[in-house]
Design a protein around this motif. Structure first.
Motif, PDB file in Angstrom:
ATOM      1  N   THR A   1      -8.448   5.860   7.053  1.00 20.07           N
ATOM      2  CA  THR A   1      -8.435   5.366   5.693  1.00 20.07           C
ATOM      3  C   THR A   1      -7.276   4.391   5.479  1.00 20.07           C
ATOM      4  O   THR A   1      -7.430   3.342   4.842  1.00 20.07           O
ATOM      5  CB  THR A   1      -8.309   6.534   4.695  1.00 20.07           C
ATOM      6  OG1 THR A   1      -9.403   7.428   4.878  1.00 20.07           O
ATOM      7  CG2 THR A   1      -8.315   6.026   3.254  1.00 20.07           C
TER       8      THR A   1
ATOM      9  N   ALA B   1      -7.521   0.283   4.841  1.00 20.27           N
ATOM     10  CA  ALA B   1      -6.914  -0.338   3.666  1.00 20.27           C
ATOM     11  C   ALA B   1      -6.035  -1.518   4.051  1.00 20.27           C
ATOM     12  O   ALA B   1      -6.050  -2.576   3.402  1.00 20.27           O
ATOM     13  CB  ALA B   1      -6.100   0.692   2.896  1.00 20.27           C
TER      14      ALA B   1
ATOM     15  N   ASN C   1      -8.292  -4.421   5.243  1.00 16.02           N
ATOM     16  CA  ASN C   1      -8.955  -5.045   4.103  1.00 16.02           C
ATOM     17  C   ASN C   1      -7.983  -5.936   3.322  1.00 16.02           C
ATOM     18  O   ASN C   1      -8.359  -7.011   2.848  1.00 16.02           O
ATOM     19  CB  ASN C   1      -9.553  -3.983   3.179  1.00 16.02           C
ATOM     20  CG  ASN C   1     -10.757  -3.302   3.777  1.00 16.02           C
ATOM     21  OD1 ASN C   1     -11.380  -3.827   4.711  1.00 16.02           O
ATOM     22  ND2 ASN C   1     -11.103  -2.129   3.267  1.00 16.02           N
TER      23      ASN C   1
ATOM     24  N   ILE D   1      -3.138   5.057  -2.177  1.00 14.62           N
ATOM     25  CA  ILE D   1      -4.027   5.964  -1.466  1.00 14.62           C
ATOM     26  C   ILE D   1      -3.585   7.392  -1.770  1.00 14.62           C
ATOM     27  O   ILE D   1      -2.451   7.779  -1.477  1.00 14.62           O
ATOM     28  CB  ILE D   1      -4.005   5.701   0.048  1.00 14.62           C
ATOM     29  CG1 ILE D   1      -4.436   4.253   0.330  1.00 14.62           C
ATOM     30  CG2 ILE D   1      -4.907   6.675   0.780  1.00 14.62           C
ATOM     31  CD1 ILE D   1      -4.419   3.887   1.804  1.00 14.62           C
TER      32      ILE D   1
ATOM     33  N   ILE E   1       0.863  -1.181   0.000  1.00 14.53           N
ATOM     34  CA  ILE E   1       0.000   0.000   0.000  1.00 14.53           C
ATOM     35  C   ILE E   1       0.903   1.236   0.000  1.00 14.53           C
ATOM     36  O   ILE E   1       1.828   1.340   0.803  1.00 14.53           O
ATOM     37  CB  ILE E   1      -0.922   0.011   1.220  1.00 14.53           C
ATOM     38  CG1 ILE E   1      -1.945  -1.135   1.126  1.00 14.53           C
ATOM     39  CG2 ILE E   1      -1.643   1.345   1.356  1.00 14.53           C
ATOM     40  CD1 ILE E   1      -2.823  -1.278   2.344  1.00 14.53           C
TER      41      ILE E   1
ATOM     42  N   GLN F   1       1.386  -4.103  -8.527  1.00 18.17           N
ATOM     43  CA  GLN F   1       0.434  -3.711  -7.492  1.00 18.17           C
ATOM     44  C   GLN F   1      -0.817  -3.105  -8.130  1.00 18.17           C
ATOM     45  O   GLN F   1      -0.708  -2.273  -9.033  1.00 18.17           O
ATOM     46  CB  GLN F   1       1.064  -2.710  -6.535  1.00 18.17           C
ATOM     47  CG  GLN F   1       2.275  -3.252  -5.803  1.00 18.17           C
ATOM     48  CD  GLN F   1       1.965  -4.426  -4.909  1.00 18.17           C
ATOM     49  OE1 GLN F   1       0.995  -4.419  -4.165  1.00 18.17           O
ATOM     50  NE2 GLN F   1       2.796  -5.461  -4.982  1.00 18.17           N
ATOM     51  N   PRO F   2      -2.011  -3.492  -7.658  1.00 16.04           N
ATOM     52  CA  PRO F   2      -3.237  -2.915  -8.212  1.00 16.04           C
ATOM     53  C   PRO F   2      -3.378  -1.452  -7.817  1.00 16.04           C
ATOM     54  O   PRO F   2      -2.860  -1.022  -6.779  1.00 16.04           O
ATOM     55  CB  PRO F   2      -4.344  -3.759  -7.577  1.00 16.04           C
ATOM     56  CG  PRO F   2      -3.751  -4.267  -6.301  1.00 16.04           C
ATOM     57  CD  PRO F   2      -2.290  -4.477  -6.595  1.00 16.04           C
ATOM     58  N   VAL F   3      -4.066  -0.694  -8.647  1.00 17.68           N
ATOM     59  CA  VAL F   3      -4.222   0.737  -8.398  1.00 17.68           C
ATOM     60  C   VAL F   3      -4.961   0.991  -7.093  1.00 17.68           C
ATOM     61  O   VAL F   3      -4.788   2.038  -6.455  1.00 17.68           O
ATOM     62  CB  VAL F   3      -4.936   1.411  -9.587  1.00 17.68           C
ATOM     63  CG1 VAL F   3      -6.378   0.942  -9.689  1.00 17.68           C
ATOM     64  CG2 VAL F   3      -4.851   2.933  -9.485  1.00 17.68           C
ATOM     65  N   GLU F   4      -5.762   0.024  -6.656  1.00 18.81           N
ATOM     66  CA  GLU F   4      -6.498   0.184  -5.395  1.00 18.81           C
ATOM     67  C   GLU F   4      -5.560   0.297  -4.203  1.00 18.81           C
ATOM     68  O   GLU F   4      -5.968   0.778  -3.131  1.00 18.81           O
ATOM     69  CB  GLU F   4      -7.455  -1.001  -5.187  1.00 18.81           C
ATOM     70  CG  GLU F   4      -8.591  -1.087  -6.185  1.00 18.81           C
ATOM     71  CD  GLU F   4      -8.177  -1.692  -7.515  1.00 18.81           C
ATOM     72  OE1 GLU F   4      -7.052  -2.258  -7.571  1.00 18.81           O
ATOM     73  OE2 GLU F   4      -8.944  -1.589  -8.484  1.00 18.81           O
ATOM     74  N   ASN F   5      -4.323  -0.150  -4.357  1.00 15.70           N
ATOM     75  CA  ASN F   5      -3.366  -0.082  -3.255  1.00 15.70           C
ATOM     76  C   ASN F   5      -2.691   1.282  -3.134  1.00 15.70           C
ATOM     77  O   ASN F   5      -1.875   1.495  -2.242  1.00 15.70           O
ATOM     78  CB  ASN F   5      -2.289  -1.159  -3.417  1.00 15.70           C
ATOM     79  CG  ASN F   5      -2.799  -2.541  -3.042  1.00 15.70           C
ATOM     80  OD1 ASN F   5      -3.983  -2.711  -2.758  1.00 15.70           O
ATOM     81  ND2 ASN F   5      -1.924  -3.522  -3.060  1.00 15.70           N
TER      82      ASN F   5
END
Length: 329
Positions: A321, A325, A328, A287, A264, A281-285
């Protein structure tokens, strides 16, 4: 260090694709452990503070490389020193291809007026393009991460065989504009420690960062400061055995990602669109701060430039936040 770490997945793919090609990496001696897991790869130490310092030192280095039988050079750095070395090697008839850093599109991405806000090519792909230009095309989608390395006694003295989830936190970056405020990071650590789910390892370097991390770690039951306590080779092995890493847009993010550790990242005035998202790494990681409030982001590629009023962009990322993350993940 982050730039060097980003070469590792690319070189793994190159080695798997072309196992019979002699592969030599020219880098500082300190960085050599990053490449230890790649079979049949030789590291040549660039002593840029000693025998290879300056123009005459680079000439000496050029002669050494020429005598080693190198036929082609992939310049993945494209800075003054490598430009000089490229010229010297070219005089010996050695083919050299340099990375296209995409300076024009990066300038368009970071300018305040008429900004072209679009995803640029990743740095990893830019590295791969260099090899293709040399006649060695590679497909980064074929990359596989190495197995986790065994832990040394020095590492085990820190981890104590903990059966909790191992979380690394690297709270520092080169510039303050992309460093999460320390008081907010302490809130993150406090919330994570309170949950008693994680063994938290803090990463940094230098006396100042080590002192800060010591002051933080001594206050919590599940927090250990790694800075100054392990050799770099052991530090890499510990990073490779983490369950997750929390980092800034900085070198530690790339170190973790090159081992396939879920990473992250917290971003300030920089942005993943510039091409420095950690490998795989996925873009969701990633922040990001409030991009509506701070609509000129990214203001620079490396975080060294930003307009007035952008000093506290990372304050818009709430500790809750970050904790959510991590939980999750």
């Amino acid at each position: 260090m982050g730039d060097v770490a980003m070469t590792v997945p690319v070189l793994r793919v190159f080695r798997e694709t072309y196992p019979d090609v002699k592969l030599t990496v020219l880098t500082r001696k300190f960085f050599a452990p990053m490449f230890s897991g790649i079979n049949n790869l030789h590291v040549y130490h660039a002593d840029v503070d000693g025998r290879h310092k300056g123009v005459f030192g680079l000439r000496r280095l050029s002669n050494e490389l020429h005598k080693s039988g190198i036929n082609a050079v992939a310049d993945l750095h494209n800075v003054l020193r490598s430009n000089i070395l490229k010229t010297l090697l070219s005089l010996n008839g050695i083919k050299t291809v340099q990375i296209d850093k995409g300076r024009t599109e990066k300038k368009a991405l970071t300018r305040s007026q008429n900004k072209i806000f679009a995803q640029l090519k990743s740095t990893h792909q830019r590295y791969a393009d260099v090899f293709e230009a040399l006649g060695y095309p590679i497909d980064l989608k074929t990359h596989t991460h190495p197995k986790k390395q065994s832990l040394t006694p020095n590492i085990l003295s820190l981890t104590q065989d903990s059966t909790k989830k191992w979380l690394g936190i690297a709270p520092f970056a080169q510039y303050e504009s992309k460093t999460y405020p320390l008081e907010l990071m302490v809130e993150v650590i406090e919330q994570l420690d309170r949950g008693d789910r994680f063994e938290i390892f803090l990463f940094g370097g230098g006396k100042r960062e080590t002192d800060i991390l010591n002051n933080i770690s001594c206050k919590y039951n599940n927090v250990t400061n790694v800075s100054g306590r392990l050799q770099f080779e052991d530090e890499l092995k510990l990073i490779g055995n983490l369950d997750a890493m929390l980092s800034m847009d900085s070198g530690n993010a790339h170190l973790a990602a090159m081992y396939g550790v879920p990473t992250i990242t917290l971003w300030g005035v920089t942005h993943p669109y510039a091409g420095f998202m950690p490998f795989g790494q996925p873009v969701e990681n990633a922040i990001l701060p409030n991009l509506v409030q701070y609509d000129q982001i990214p203001t620079s590629i490396y975080g060294n430039k930003f307009p007035a009023g952008y000093e506290k962009v990372m304050h818009s990322i709430k500790p809750e936040t970050v904790v959510e993350a991590i939980n999750n993940l």
